[in-house]
Design a protein around this motif. Structure first.
Motif, PDB file in Angstrom:
ATOM      1  N   ARG A  99      65.931  29.880  48.262  1.00 48.18           N
ATOM      2  CA  ARG A  99      64.552  29.435  48.025  1.00 48.18           C
ATOM      3  C   ARG A  99      63.762  30.609  47.497  1.00 48.18           C
ATOM      4  N   LEU A 100      63.129  30.419  46.336  1.00 50.73           N
ATOM      5  CA  LEU A 100      62.354  31.490  45.721  1.00 50.73           C
ATOM      6  C   LEU A 100      61.022  31.589  46.438  1.00 50.73           C
ATOM      7  N   SER A 101      61.043  32.329  47.546  1.00 51.07           N
ATOM      8  CA  SER A 101      59.863  32.453  48.384  1.00 51.07           C
ATOM      9  C   SER A 101      60.096  33.567  49.385  1.00 51.07           C
ATOM     10  N   THR A 102      58.995  34.043  49.976  1.00 48.95           N
ATOM     11  CA  THR A 102      59.113  35.043  51.043  1.00 48.95           C
ATOM     12  C   THR A 102      59.131  34.401  52.420  1.00 48.95           C
ATOM     13  N   VAL A 103      58.929  33.101  52.480  1.00 52.89           N
ATOM     14  CA  VAL A 103      58.788  32.401  53.758  1.00 52.89           C
ATOM     15  C   VAL A 103      60.042  31.577  54.048  1.00 52.89           C
ATOM     16  N   VAL A 104      60.573  31.735  55.231  1.00 50.39           N
ATOM     17  CA  VAL A 104      61.736  30.968  55.651  1.00 50.39           C
ATOM     18  C   VAL A 104      61.258  29.643  56.245  1.00 50.39           C
ATOM     19  N   VAL A 105      61.819  28.545  55.751  1.00 51.96           N
ATOM     20  CA  VAL A 105      61.447  27.230  56.273  1.00 51.96           C
ATOM     21  C   VAL A 105      62.712  26.428  56.554  1.00 51.96           C
ATOM     22  N   ARG A 106      62.565  25.354  57.301  1.00 49.52           N
ATOM     23  CA  ARG A 106      63.716  24.548  57.689  1.00 49.52           C
ATOM     24  C   ARG A 106      64.002  23.390  56.733  1.00 49.52           C
ATOM     25  N   GLY A 107      63.072  23.105  55.871  1.00 49.73           N
ATOM     26  CA  GLY A 107      63.186  21.914  55.051  1.00 49.73           C
ATOM     27  C   GLY A 107      64.273  22.001  53.996  1.00 49.73           C
ATOM     28  N   GLU A 108      65.080  20.958  53.935  1.00 52.67           N
ATOM     29  CA  GLU A 108      66.144  20.913  52.941  1.00 52.67           C
ATOM     30  C   GLU A 108      65.567  20.853  51.523  1.00 52.67           C
ATOM     31  N   ASP A 109      64.544  20.086  51.326  1.00 52.03           N
ATOM     32  CA  ASP A 109      63.996  19.874  49.986  1.00 52.03           C
ATOM     33  C   ASP A 109      63.250  21.092  49.451  1.00 52.03           C
ATOM     34  N   ASP A 110      63.030  22.090  50.283  1.00 51.14           N
ATOM     35  CA  ASP A 110      62.288  23.273  49.853  1.00 51.14           C
ATOM     36  C   ASP A 110      63.157  24.286  49.129  1.00 51.14           C
ATOM     37  N   ASN A 111      64.437  24.035  49.068  1.00 53.47           N
ATOM     38  CA  ASN A 111      65.342  25.001  48.459  1.00 53.47           C
ATOM     39  C   ASN A 111      65.555  24.722  46.980  1.00 53.47           C
ATOM     40  N   ASP A 112      65.773  25.799  46.241  1.00 59.81           N
ATOM     41  CA  ASP A 112      65.892  25.707  44.789  1.00 59.81           C
ATOM     42  C   ASP A 112      67.339  25.618  44.313  1.00 59.81           C
ATOM     43  N   TYR A 113      68.250  26.240  45.034  1.00 64.45           N
ATOM     44  CA  TYR A 113      69.652  26.272  44.620  1.00 64.45           C
ATOM     45  C   TYR A 113      70.554  26.037  45.828  1.00 64.45           C
ATOM     46  N   TRP A 114      71.700  25.419  45.556  1.00 65.93           N
ATOM     47  CA  TRP A 114      72.676  25.104  46.603  1.00 65.93           C
ATOM     48  C   TRP A 114      74.077  25.515  46.163  1.00 65.93           C
ATOM     49  N   GLY A 115      74.855  25.908  47.162  1.00 67.34           N
ATOM     50  CA  GLY A 115      76.266  26.118  46.913  1.00 67.34           C
ATOM     51  C   GLY A 115      77.031  24.811  47.012  1.00 67.34           C
ATOM     52  N   GLN A 116      78.328  24.878  46.771  1.00 65.67           N
ATOM     53  CA  GLN A 116      79.162  23.681  46.780  1.00 65.67           C
ATOM     54  C   GLN A 116      79.637  23.314  48.188  1.00 65.67           C
ATOM     55  N   GLY A 117      79.473  24.207  49.120  1.00 66.79           N
ATOM     56  CA  GLY A 117      79.847  23.934  50.507  1.00 66.79           C
ATOM     57  C   GLY A 117      81.229  24.460  50.857  1.00 66.79           C
ATOM     58  N   THR A 118      81.414  24.764  52.129  1.00 66.55           N
ATOM     59  CA  THR A 118      82.711  25.178  52.638  1.00 66.55           C
ATOM     60  C   THR A 118      82.968  24.432  53.948  1.00 66.55           C
ATOM     61  N   GLN A 119      84.177  23.930  54.094  1.00 67.16           N
ATOM     62  CA  GLN A 119      84.506  23.100  55.247  1.00 67.16           C
ATOM     63  C   GLN A 119      84.820  23.965  56.467  1.00 67.16           C
ATOM     64  N   VAL A 120      84.203  23.630  57.569  1.00 65.53           N
ATOM     65  CA  VAL A 120      84.513  24.243  58.859  1.00 65.53           C
ATOM     66  C   VAL A 120      84.988  23.137  59.786  1.00 65.53           C
ATOM     67  N   THR A 121      86.180  23.287  60.314  1.00 73.31           N
ATOM     68  CA  THR A 121      86.735  22.314  61.238  1.00 73.31           C
ATOM     69  C   THR A 121      87.052  23.004  62.545  1.00 73.31           C
ATOM     70  N   VAL A 122      86.495  22.478  63.625  1.00 72.94           N
ATOM     71  CA  VAL A 122      86.695  23.050  64.956  1.00 72.94           C
ATOM     72  C   VAL A 122      87.486  22.051  65.786  1.00 72.94           C
ATOM     73  N   SER A 123      88.682  22.432  66.167  1.00 75.82           N
ATOM     74  CA  SER A 123      89.524  21.532  66.958  1.00 75.82           C
ATOM     75  C   SER A 123      89.288  21.764  68.444  1.00 75.82           C
ATOM     76  N   SER A 124      89.481  20.715  69.218  1.00 82.58           N
ATOM     77  CA  SER A 124      89.254  20.814  70.669  1.00 82.58           C
ATOM     78  C   SER A 124      90.506  21.217  71.411  1.00 82.58           C
TER      79      SER A 124
END
Length: 124
Positions: A99-124
């Motif tokens: 997010r092109l800003s100095t303020v950290v926020v929780r909102g998903e829509d406030d971000n300008d760029y996204w990565g493609q994601g990485t899978q994390v799987t936690v087994s029990s």
């Protein structure tokens, strides 16, 4: 334009640790706040952690406080998410966002760029 590339995901057991990385390709990485989100199957994408440009301000979701730590290395254009004591319910695709800003926020829509994601799987 900024391209974000996540890495570090994988399959771990409950209680294990994992460190995710998000490397930015483009200009002015230090101008962006960086955040991590996650999306479990069938659920909405949710905020996990965020960090401001120089790392002196961080923000966490309540359910990861004390177990996860977000950090960044501006010299390497990389943000990190250290995840400890992982739980099976934290199985998800983890995304980093900028997010092109100095303020950290929780909102998903406030971000300008996204990565493609990485899978994390936690087994029990």
């Amino acid at each position: 334009q900024v391209q974000l590339v996540e890495s570090g995901g994988g399959l771990v057991q409950a209680g294990d640790s994992l460190r995710l990385s998000c490397t930015a390709f483009g200009r002015s990485f230090s101008s962006y706040t960086m955040s991590w989100f996650r999306q479990a199957p069938g659920e909405e994408r949710k905020f996990v952690a965020g960090i401001n440009w120089n790392g002196d301000t961080t923000l966490y979701a309540d359910d990861v406080k004390g177990r996860f730590a977000i950090s960044r290395d501006n010299a390497k254009n990389t943000a990190f998410l250290q995840m400890n004591s992982l739980k099976p319910e934290e199985t998800a695709v983890y995304y980093c966002a900028a997010r092109l800003s100095t303020v950290v926020v929780r909102g998903e829509d406030d971000n300008d760029y996204w990565g493609q994601g990485t899978q994390v799987t936690v087994s029990s």
